[in-house]
Every structure is written in structure tokens, then in C-alpha cells.
Design a protein around this motif. Structure first.
Motif, PDB file in Angstrom:
ATOM      1  N   HIS A 116       0.854  -1.291  -0.018  1.00  0.00           N
ATOM      2  CA  HIS A 116      -0.033   0.039   0.106  1.00  0.00           C
ATOM      3  C   HIS A 116       0.689   1.321  -0.049  1.00  0.00           C
ATOM      4  O   HIS A 116       0.330   2.307   0.268  1.00  0.00           O
ATOM      5  CB  HIS A 116      -0.925   0.017   1.167  1.00  0.00           C
ATOM      6  N   GLY A 117       2.112   1.327  -0.081  1.00  0.00           N
ATOM      7  CA  GLY A 117       3.072   2.296  -0.287  1.00  0.00           C
ATOM      8  C   GLY A 117       3.493   2.882   0.992  1.00  0.00           C
ATOM      9  O   GLY A 117       4.186   3.925   1.200  1.00  0.00           O
ATOM     10  N   VAL A 118       3.313   2.096   2.186  1.00  0.00           N
ATOM     11  CA  VAL A 118       3.857   2.636   3.528  1.00  0.00           C
ATOM     12  C   VAL A 118       5.266   2.233   3.459  1.00  0.00           C
ATOM     13  O   VAL A 118       5.438   1.055   3.143  1.00  0.00           O
ATOM     14  CB  VAL A 118       3.055   1.866   4.726  1.00  0.00           C
ATOM     15  N   ALA A 119       6.153   3.113   3.707  1.00  0.00           N
ATOM     16  CA  ALA A 119       7.549   3.125   3.698  1.00  0.00           C
ATOM     17  C   ALA A 119       8.305   3.481   4.874  1.00  0.00           C
ATOM     18  O   ALA A 119       7.839   4.291   5.510  1.00  0.00           O
ATOM     19  CB  ALA A 119       8.067   3.742   2.472  1.00  0.00           C
ATOM     20  N   SER A 184      11.830   7.097   9.928  1.00  0.00           N
ATOM     21  CA  SER A 184      11.016   7.797   9.061  1.00  0.00           C
ATOM     22  C   SER A 184       9.844   7.129   8.532  1.00  0.00           C
ATOM     23  O   SER A 184      10.190   6.039   7.697  1.00  0.00           O
ATOM     24  CB  SER A 184      12.214   8.315   8.054  1.00  0.00           C
ATOM     25  N   VAL A 185       8.654   7.617   8.384  1.00  0.00           N
ATOM     26  CA  VAL A 185       7.586   6.777   8.056  1.00  0.00           C
ATOM     27  C   VAL A 185       6.752   7.562   7.088  1.00  0.00           C
ATOM     28  O   VAL A 185       6.688   8.847   6.897  1.00  0.00           O
ATOM     29  CB  VAL A 185       6.449   6.662   8.976  1.00  0.00           C
ATOM     30  N   ALA A 186       6.465   6.957   5.712  1.00  0.00           N
ATOM     31  CA  ALA A 186       5.830   7.628   4.526  1.00  0.00           C
ATOM     32  C   ALA A 186       4.760   6.860   4.147  1.00  0.00           C
ATOM     33  O   ALA A 186       4.591   5.681   4.163  1.00  0.00           O
ATOM     34  CB  ALA A 186       6.736   7.934   3.499  1.00  0.00           C
ATOM     35  N   ASP A 187       3.457   7.552   3.611  1.00  0.00           N
ATOM     36  CA  ASP A 187       2.519   6.938   2.855  1.00  0.00           C
ATOM     37  C   ASP A 187       2.303   8.017   1.484  1.00  0.00           C
ATOM     38  O   ASP A 187       2.982   8.906   1.593  1.00  0.00           O
ATOM     39  CB  ASP A 187       1.352   6.626   3.744  1.00  0.00           C
ATOM     40  N   ARG A 379       3.942   6.895  -3.815  1.00  0.00           N
ATOM     41  CA  ARG A 379       3.491   7.705  -4.967  1.00  0.00           C
ATOM     42  C   ARG A 379       1.934   8.191  -4.808  1.00  0.00           C
ATOM     43  O   ARG A 379       1.071   7.466  -4.006  1.00  0.00           O
ATOM     44  CB  ARG A 379       3.568   6.746  -6.385  1.00  0.00           C
ATOM     45  N   PRO A 380       1.460   9.365  -5.512  1.00  0.00           N
ATOM     46  CA  PRO A 380       0.331   9.564  -5.402  1.00  0.00           C
ATOM     47  C   PRO A 380      -0.715   8.642  -5.834  1.00  0.00           C
ATOM     48  O   PRO A 380      -0.412   8.020  -6.614  1.00  0.00           O
ATOM     49  CB  PRO A 380       0.116  10.839  -6.348  1.00  0.00           C
ATOM     50  N   LYS A 381      -1.878   8.590  -5.233  1.00  0.00           N
ATOM     51  CA  LYS A 381      -2.897   7.621  -5.252  1.00  0.00           C
ATOM     52  C   LYS A 381      -3.271   7.412  -6.936  1.00  0.00           C
ATOM     53  O   LYS A 381      -3.462   6.358  -7.501  1.00  0.00           O
ATOM     54  CB  LYS A 381      -4.187   7.790  -4.503  1.00  0.00           C
TER      55      LYS A 381
END
Length: 692
Positions: A116-119, A184-187, A379-381
Motif C-alpha cells: 500500500h506504499g507505506v515506507a 522515518s515513515v511515509a505513505d 506515489r500519489p494515489k
């Protein structure tokens, strides 16, 4: 004693990483970006794909201990973890209740990104409150908390809360004594920085998280960066229930003033390597927000949590950041005695010498012991929906300065489930089928002559990176066409097949590059005939088609630096406070410290013998004079200064004498005036002898 010193030295350089998080409003394509270098001397850096799974009601998930070296895990979580090297299955530290379904993700020493793009990007920090295996009943290190977050979460906020809950409920431990962690966490929508340590008396956990502001970049380099926490600002802060009680119980906070997380939870670690943290933060911030004129302070707590990016960044921008050695700055690690004659930016860490002679050199972002670096695009949805993949993890084996970042798509796997060179191998056994060894070999071979080989390797890196970017655009267009036809699974298979092939192609080309470097730069020569396809032709006609054995030799500035001359006995020189004159002919990038002018020697009506740190570099002198000169650096500087121009015979002087004694006297007068005013300016250690 020796063994204990070596062990302690090894612990100092085992694992220390750099992580960057970038908000989507600061990027060229609207992706959220997180990065990490895993600067670990022994880490098992294989890329492993963990598939999505369904779990029976009432089942439990094992929580495994942290292990860095190969094999980091022996389990059934992936077929790759069946490779045991003769070791038994990894024994869990404990178990937690399992959820019905877990998501797929990529991981290496640390987890990277889920479907789901959680990084993630991780870096170890120092911490006042600590727990360490096996001296604790706590059984969550961040690597397991991160895995569980990727298995269960679709958003960065969920990941932060999940990691915090796991660490609080079951207890956090660090990877070594006195350490905490930063993740560091991203979605696709936002980026966060999560920081944690053990709680009071080593129990539970104390954590906080802060969102990266709109349009900002946040850098973490082995130090806590979250500062004053606003508990009322739920949009930008998340705080564990045990943070404030732990700080109160340990006497770190009185409960009255603002809670400064970095200042309260981090110990003072500036004595040993004071700029170890701050230099990397300064370098990245100064490149992405130059107008702020942030200075390279000693104390990392003077650095901001984040800065607003002045020019939108891309994944390539962050790749470049992770290849940095402070090039073009006064800290450029290609310069100076430690860089050697061929200007290597790499430095050897630890060892008995560093424990005996105290000091530090700049801590680069790319270092020899880097096991891998990763730049993750969440990346953007809209883009994810079009291509079928939520993001790309760009992964580079070994030191990123001389490596290529290859793509791993979020929703993909290895083609046919068979790992390529990135998913196999160990640093304990040389293996040409292993990606890490290809890049590690090239990086190590370059240490023979970094300056010359970098002229081959750096363009090769750029060429490979450009090619991958172009191929990504083409393959995503193909996958997007399949997605538009409702064939999402087929699209993902296209991505998986292409990336597995493209990754292996890079590895194969890097082994070819390694072979090329061995042949071309051999025995101290540049064998240029290799580019002409072999031995020279038409030699018998006196017109060889190419050159064999072109000598490289030592550069002039290096010979000046080491006191090269006609005294053939081994000798040593003290560090000079000025750049050798010949370096100025190599361009502005090699300039010395500011305010360090050099004057060329004129032709004075006297014989001038110039000694650099007691070693003659111009003119001629007899053995007795040379012996006397070598004692010059031992003299007291203040005595030399006060004696300049005060006698019938000119004694030792500071600076290069150009026959203009008035200039020298002016420099000395200025320096003495500075001392009287309380200024301590740096003096050049450059000595001259004059023969009347």
C-alpha cells in the motif's frame, strides 16, 4: 587488553545510519519520499519479499530477535529465509496475537515498503533510557515493530501508532547498549518521524512522533530531532502514554516546562565525535535550503527538525544526497593528507589508533561500510491506480557513492518467485552471483586510485541510473495499458518480470566494470589500450594505435605535501595549515581553507631553501642543514613569532617567503594583535630557512 580494545572499537562502527523524509508538496511528482543508508559493517542485506497471508482465528505471531549478520533470520516467512548456513530456526523472544490478514512487503535488514506504499527509513540514536538484549524481558526492537506495521497498516499514522503500541505493551530494546531508534515513515499523503527509547527503569517504551510539515524535508542522522512537543496539536504530533511518566520517574523532566524531546531524552554525546550527527544534517539542509545559511554547528540540537525545500526534489535528488562526501565544501573529503595521493573520500574508522589519538574527521553520508541505501517513493494515489503499484523502493547495494539504485515495485515480487543477485549471498563468502559483492568489489578496488577510477565509475553510475529511469517510464506505460483493461494482476507481473531482469542486468554490467578496472588500472599504470580493443597495432611502424602502461605516478601536490625531495630516507611531516601550491592548478574545487593565500617564490638575490614542516621542498641544502631543519617544527611558535625580524640573521618564519619581508612582518603583527584582542587564529605550519 588488545582483544577488549578491538571489540570496543568494532562496536563503535557497527551500525549508524542516515535517513531523510520529504513531504509530498516538496517533490517534483507529488510522491512522498523516505530514505535510509544502512551503515552496518556486517549486515545481511539480502532483499526478501514477504508475501501477503491469511491467518487462522486465534493464531499468534512470533516476535524474532534482532540479528544483523547472515543469516539474519531462519524461518518460514519467506523461502529465502530457509537458507540457514547450518543454524537452527530462529527462536522467538515472544508471541503476540495475529490479525486475520497481513499485507505483502519488501524487507532487508530493516523493512522497506508494503503493497500500500507505506515506507520506512531507520537510524539508530543515543538514548538516556535504555534496554538491551539479553538483559531485559522487553522483546520489541524497531525492526520487528516496523514489520508488524507493514503487515497491518495502509497509512503512516497507523504505522506510527502500531509501532508505538507494540513497543509500549511488550517493551522496547535497542540494538546496542545506550541506544534508541528513529524511523522515518511515509505513505502517499504524508511523512512522519517516529522516535523511541525504553521507558523508566528499562521497561515499556517512551516514544513520540512528529509530522514533516508541508513542503519540508526532515533529516535524522543518529540523533533525536523532535523538539518541543505540542500535545494539543494532534495533526502534527503523536505521543506515547508512557513518555511523560518515564521522564518524570527518571528525573529527566520536572513536569512544568515544555517537553523538549531531543534535549530531555538524548544524552550528551558530543565528547567523542562532536560533529558525527550535525555534519550530515547540515550538509543535506544546506543543499536543499541554501538561503537559510545553516552553519555546521557542533551541537546537533542547534539543527532544525525540518526545513522548507527551496527547489522541489526527486528520487534522483535524494540518491545524490546519499552519495555525498561534502564535495565542493571546505570539508571536502577528497582533500587533505588522509585522502591520499588519489583523493579518496573514504576513511577507515575505529581501530587502536583512533582510540589512542583522539580526534575526528567528517562523517560522510556514503561510507565504505554502508551495506545498502534505499530511496522509497510512496506515489500519489492517481499514479498508483494508473500503474497498479503504490510506489517504488530504489535500492543500492553497498556504498551508494559508487552504486546504482535499482527499482523494486511495491506490489511486485521476484519473477517466478526466484530471487536474483539482490536476494542472495553473504558478505562472508565471495560470490559473483551476489549483487552486494559486485558493488563492494568495485568500491574497494577504487581505493587503489579513487581519482582515476572515479572518472570511469561515476559516469557508469549515471548512465545506468538514466537508463533505469527511461525504462521505468516505458514499462509503466505498458503496465498502465493493462490496468486500463482491467488486467491488474497481469500488469503487476509485467513489473515483476521487468524489474527482476533489469536488476540482474545492472549486476552483470557491474561485474564487467570490475573486470575492466582490474585490467585498465594495473600496477600503477593506466592501460588505455583496453579501450582500443587490445594490444597496440602498427608498433613496428613507430605509430602504435594506443598506449600501454601509461604511468600515473604521484600528483605534484602530494609530493609537496609529504616533503618529497632528494633526501631518500624515510621521513615524516607534520600537518600543514595551508594547501600545497600545486593544488591550485587543479581548479577551485581543491582550494584550501579560506584566507589561505599562497605566493609563488620569486627570484630573490639570496638562496632560498623552503621547508614544509621541516622537510625541504625547494632549493638545495646539505645534510647538516636538513637535519637542523627537521628540528624546526619543534620550536615554540610564540618564540618564533616574537623573533621575526629582530636579529641580524633571519630565523624560521611562517608562510612562504617571497622575498617581501614587509608582508611577513605585517602578518605577524596582525596575528599578535589578534592574540591581544582574544582572537586565536589558525597559523600555517609552513617553515622557511634562509641562507644569506
Amino acid at each position: 587488553w588488545l582483544q577488549s580494545v578491538l571489540v570496543a572499537s568494532a562496536l563503535v562502527v557497527t551500525d549508524a545510519c542516515t535517513s531523510i523524509a520529504v513531504d509530498r508538496h516538496a517533490t517534483v511528482d507529488g510522491s512522498t519520499l523516505v530514505t535510509q543508508t544502512d551503515d552496518c559493517a556486517e549486515c545481511d542485506s539480502r532483499i526478501v519479499h514477504i508475501p501477503a497471508r491469511d491467518h487462522a482465528p486465534g493464531s499468534f505471531r512470533p516476535v524474532l530477535p534482532y540479528a544483523a549478520s547472515f543469516p539474519r533470520e531462519v524461518s518460514d516467512r519467506s523461502p529465502q529465509y530457509s537458507e540457514s548456513d547450518g543454524r537452527p530456526a530462529t527462536k522467538p523472544l515472544g508471541y503476540i496475537p495475529q490479525v486475520p490478514h497481513t499485507y505483502a512487503y519488501w524487507e532487508t535488514t530493516n523493512p522497506i515498503m508494503n503493497e500500500h506504499g507505506v515506507a520506512f527509513g531507520e537510524t539508530t540514536t543515543d538514548a538516556r533510557l535504555q534496554a538491551f538484549q539479553p538483559n531485559t524481558t522487553n522483546f520489541f526492537y524497531t525492526h520487528e515493530a516496523m514489520k508488524i506495521a507493514l503487515e497491518r497498516c495502509r497509512t503512516a499514522r497507523c504505522a506510527v501508532q502500531t509501532m508505538g503500541d507494540m513497543c509500549e505493551q511488550y517493551g522496547f530494546y535497542g540494538d546496542s547498549p545506550g541506544t534508541g531508534e528513529s524511523v522515518s515513515v511515509a505513505d502517499p499523503e504524508e511523512a512522519w518521524v517516529f522516535q523511541v527509547s525504553a521507558g523508566a527503569k528499562g521497561k515499556s517504551a517512551a516514544w513520540a512522533a512528529q509530522r514533516v510539515p508541508k513542503g519540508h524535508v526532515a533529516v535524522v542522522a543518529n540523533g533525536y530531532t523532535i523538539r518541543t512537543i505540542d500535545t494539543h496539536d494532534k495533526e502534527n504530533f503523536m505521543v506515547g502514554e508512557n513518555l511523560f511518566p518515564s521522564a518524570l520517574a527518571e528525573g529527566l523532566w520536572d513536569g512544568k516546562g515544555p517537553f523538549d524531546f531531543g534535549k530531555i531524552m538524548a544524552p550528551d554525546t558530543l565528547q567523542d565525535v562532536p560533529r558525527y550527527v550535525s555534519m550530515r544534517m547540515w550538509r543535506i539542509y544546506s543543499r536543499l535550503a541554501p538561503s537559510l545559511n545553516i552553519q555546521p554547528h557542533v551541537d546537533p540540537l542547534t539543527m532544525p527538525f525540518s526545513v522548507k525545500v527551496e527547489v522541489p526534489v526527486s528520487h534522483r535528488t535524494l540518491m545524490d544526497m546519499h552519495r555525498d562526501h561534502y564535495e565542493g565544501t571546505e570539508f571536502d573529503m577528497r582533500n587533505g593528507a588522509l585522502a591520499g595521493p588519489f583523493r579518496s573520500p573514504n576513511r577507515l574508522e575505529g581501530g587502536i589508533g583512533a582510540m589512542t589519538v583522539h580526534g575526528e574527521f567528517p562523517r560522510a553520508i556514503s561510507i565504505p561500510r554502508t551495506a545498502y541505501a534505499v530511496v522509497v517513493q510512496s506515489r500519489p494515489k492517481k499514479v498508483a491506480a494508473k500503474t497498479g503499484s503504490a510506489g517504488i523502493a530504489w535500492y543500492a547495494s553497498d556504498a551508494p557513492a559508487t552504486s546504482v539504485f535499482v527499482p523494486f515495485y511495491a506490489n511486485s515480487s521476484f519473477a517466478n518467485g526466484k530471487p536474483n543477485g539482490y536476494g542472495r549471498g553473504s558478505m562472508f563468502k565471495f560470490d559473483r552471483s551476489c549483487a552486494w559483492w559486485a558493488f563492494d568489489f568495485v568500491a574497494n578496488w577504487m581505493n587503489l586510485n579513487y581519482e582515476n577510477m572515479s572518472q570511469v565509475v561515476v559516469p557508469a553510475v549515471k548512465k545506468a541510473q538514466d537508463s533505469l529511469d527511461a525504462s521505468v517510464a516505458r514499462i509503466e506505460a505498458k503496465a498502465g495499458h493493462l490496468v486500463s483493461q482491467g488486467k491488474r494482476e497481469e500488469a503487476l507481473q509485467v513489473l515483476s518480470d521487468w524489474q527482476t531482469s533489469a536488476q540482474q542486468d545492472v549486476v552483470d554490467k557491474w561485474w564487467q566494470l570490475a573486470d575492466y578496472l582490474v585490467v585498465r588500472f594495473n600496477d600503477g599504470f593506466d592501460n588505455q589500450c583496453i579501450d582500443a580493443g587490445g594490444p597496440p597495432r602498427d608498433v613496428d611502424k613507430g605509430q602504435p594505435s594506443c598506449k600501454v602502461g601509461v604511468p600515473i605516478g604521484y600528483p605534484a601536490w602530494f609530493l609537496e605535501e609529504v616533503g618529497y625531495g632528494f633526501d631518500i630516507r624515510p621521513h615524516f611531516v607534520k600537518p600543514a595549515g595551508r594547501t600545497p601550491p600545486s593544488m591550485f592548478s587543479m581548479g577551485a574545487q581543491i582550494d584550501g581553507p579560506e584566507g589561505a593565500p599562497w605566493m609563488e617564490l620569486l627570484s630573490p638575490p639570496v638562496v632560498v631553501d623552503t621547508y614544509w614542516q621541516g622537510t625541504k621542498v625547494r632549493g638545495q641544502a646539505g645534510a647538516t642543514q636538513i637535519a637542523a631543519a627537521t628540528q624546526a617544527p619543534q620550536a615554540d611558535l610564540s618564540a618564533q613569532l616574537s623573533a621575526v625580524g629582530s636579529g641580524p640573521a633571519l630565523p624560521q618564519c611562517l608562510g612562504v617567503l617571497a622575498g617581501v619581508f614587509v608582508a611577513v612582518a605585517g602578518m605577524v603583527t596582525s596575528y599578535l594583535a589578534g592574540l591581544r584582542q582574544g582572537r586565536r587564529e589558525h597559523l600555517p605550519d609552513y617553515y622557511c630557512y634562509i641562507q644569506q
